[in-house]
Design a protein around this motif. Sequence first.
Motif, PDB file in Angstrom:
ATOM      1  N   ILE A  57     -73.575 -48.640 -47.013  1.00  0.00           N
ATOM      2  CA  ILE A  57     -72.279 -49.262 -46.778  1.00  0.00           C
ATOM      3  C   ILE A  57     -72.085 -50.477 -47.693  1.00  0.00           C
ATOM      4  O   ILE A  57     -70.964 -50.783 -48.124  1.00  0.00           O
ATOM      5  N   GLU A  58     -73.172 -51.152 -48.032  1.00  0.00           N
ATOM      6  CA  GLU A  58     -73.056 -52.290 -48.955  1.00  0.00           C
ATOM      7  C   GLU A  58     -72.657 -51.812 -50.356  1.00  0.00           C
ATOM      8  O   GLU A  58     -71.855 -52.463 -51.043  1.00  0.00           O
TER       9      GLU A  58
ATOM     10  N   ILE B 221     -70.976 -49.066 -50.978  1.00  0.00           N
ATOM     11  CA  ILE B 221     -69.575 -48.620 -50.882  1.00  0.00           C
ATOM     12  C   ILE B 221     -68.630 -49.819 -50.961  1.00  0.00           C
ATOM     13  O   ILE B 221     -67.625 -49.799 -51.687  1.00  0.00           O
ATOM     14  N   ARG B 222     -68.952 -50.861 -50.250  1.00  0.00           N
ATOM     15  CA  ARG B 222     -68.080 -52.063 -50.276  1.00  0.00           C
ATOM     16  C   ARG B 222     -68.078 -52.721 -51.659  1.00  0.00           C
ATOM     17  O   ARG B 222     -67.058 -53.250 -52.102  1.00  0.00           O
ATOM     18  N   GLU B 223     -69.203 -52.660 -52.323  1.00  0.00           N
ATOM     19  CA  GLU B 223     -69.278 -53.242 -53.664  1.00  0.00           C
ATOM     20  C   GLU B 223     -68.415 -52.450 -54.657  1.00  0.00           C
ATOM     21  O   GLU B 223     -67.768 -53.022 -55.535  1.00  0.00           O
TER      22      GLU B 223
ATOM     23  N   ASP C 142     -65.660 -50.778 -53.890  1.00  0.00           N
ATOM     24  CA  ASP C 142     -64.263 -51.136 -53.604  1.00  0.00           C
ATOM     25  C   ASP C 142     -63.940 -52.547 -54.100  1.00  0.00           C
ATOM     26  O   ASP C 142     -62.846 -52.798 -54.609  1.00  0.00           O
ATOM     27  N   ARG C 143     -64.915 -53.449 -53.961  1.00  0.00           N
ATOM     28  CA  ARG C 143     -64.679 -54.818 -54.430  1.00  0.00           C
ATOM     29  C   ARG C 143     -64.475 -54.839 -55.946  1.00  0.00           C
ATOM     30  O   ARG C 143     -63.559 -55.471 -56.456  1.00  0.00           O
TER      31      ARG C 143
ATOM     32  N   LYS D  67     -59.426 -50.662 -51.584  1.00  0.00           N
ATOM     33  CA  LYS D  67     -60.265 -50.214 -50.470  1.00  0.00           C
ATOM     34  C   LYS D  67     -60.095 -48.703 -50.318  1.00  0.00           C
ATOM     35  O   LYS D  67     -59.358 -48.226 -49.455  1.00  0.00           O
TER      36      LYS D  67
ATOM     37  N   GLU E  71     -64.403 -46.985 -48.833  1.00  0.00           N
ATOM     38  CA  GLU E  71     -64.713 -47.311 -47.433  1.00  0.00           C
ATOM     39  C   GLU E  71     -63.778 -46.571 -46.484  1.00  0.00           C
ATOM     40  O   GLU E  71     -64.189 -46.163 -45.393  1.00  0.00           O
ATOM     41  N   GLU E  72     -62.532 -46.382 -46.903  1.00  0.00           N
ATOM     42  CA  GLU E  72     -61.594 -45.612 -46.068  1.00  0.00           C
ATOM     43  C   GLU E  72     -62.080 -44.179 -45.883  1.00  0.00           C
ATOM     44  O   GLU E  72     -62.066 -43.636 -44.786  1.00  0.00           O
TER      45      GLU E  72
ATOM     46  N   TYR F 129     -65.098 -43.223 -46.147  1.00  0.00           N
ATOM     47  CA  TYR F 129     -66.349 -43.296 -45.385  1.00  0.00           C
ATOM     48  C   TYR F 129     -66.062 -43.447 -43.887  1.00  0.00           C
ATOM     49  O   TYR F 129     -66.628 -42.736 -43.058  1.00  0.00           O
TER      50      TYR F 129
END
Lengths: 147, 88
Positions: free
Chosen positions: B32-33, B35-37, B39-40, B45, B48-49, B51
Motif C-alpha cells: 500500500i505504501e 501504491i500511494r507513492e 499516486d503521489r 489518486k 489506490e482507487e 486497490y
Amino acid sequence: MYASITDKLSKLDKLIGKIKEGSEEIGAILVFIGVVRGISPLGKVIRLEYEAHEKLAQNKLNEILHDVKTKYGIIDAIVEHRKGSVSRGEDIVYVVVASRYRKEGFKALIEIVERLKREVPIWKKEVTEHGYRWIEEGGSSNNKDEE
Amino acid sequence: MRIYVKFYAKIRDEIGIDHMFLDMGNNPSRLIEVIREIDRRMNKKIIEEYYVRRRLLISINDTLIDIDDDILLRDGDKIDIMPLPSGG
C-alpha cells in the motif's frame, strides 16, 4: 493439452484433427469460438485490440487446463487466444475439449471459457466508429473519443 | 531501495505512462505504501482507487499475489499493475 496466446490462430479443423488423433477413448469433441461482435453500445465495431501479460497469461491458462482436466476427467483440451488487433467478425479464441462422454466435456468447456474471461490477464479495447473503450470485467467500461 | 513498476491496459492509459522506477528509501515497503507513492508521484489518486475497489491484479516478479496479503517489496522487485481481465 496446450494453450497459446498468438498473432494467428491455427485452422480449427487442424486443431480438431490433432486432438482427435490423441486417444481412441475420445467420444466427444466440444468447441467454443469467440468472435468479434459487429455491434456494441457505442455503435458499429471496427476491431478489438488485445493486450496480455503473456507470461502470466500463459501460466494461468496452463493452470486452468490442468485444474479442469483433474476436476472433470477430460482427455485433452486446447486453448488458442489472439493478441493484437482483431477485426469485426474475426475469431478471437478457440477452446477445444475432448472427453469420453459429452457431459463432462460440456462442463469442462464452460469452466475453461468462464475462467479464461475472469482470471487470465488479457484485456481488450473495443474500437468503434464513434470512439473506443476498454472493456472491463462484467462488460462495464469508460468511453473515450477515438484518438 | 529501487522498484520497477509497469502498468497495463486501461490503468496505463489512465495514469499516462508505461512504467516507472520508484526509490522507496532504505527499508522494505508495504504494497500500500508503494501504491500511494505511485499516486503521489503522478499527482493522481488512481491506483489506490483501483486497490480499494479490488479492481486490479498485481504481480511481483511475475507471480500473481493476493492483494490482501501483507506483502513487503524489496530492492530490485518488479511490480505489474493490471486491471481485471477482459479477455475472450
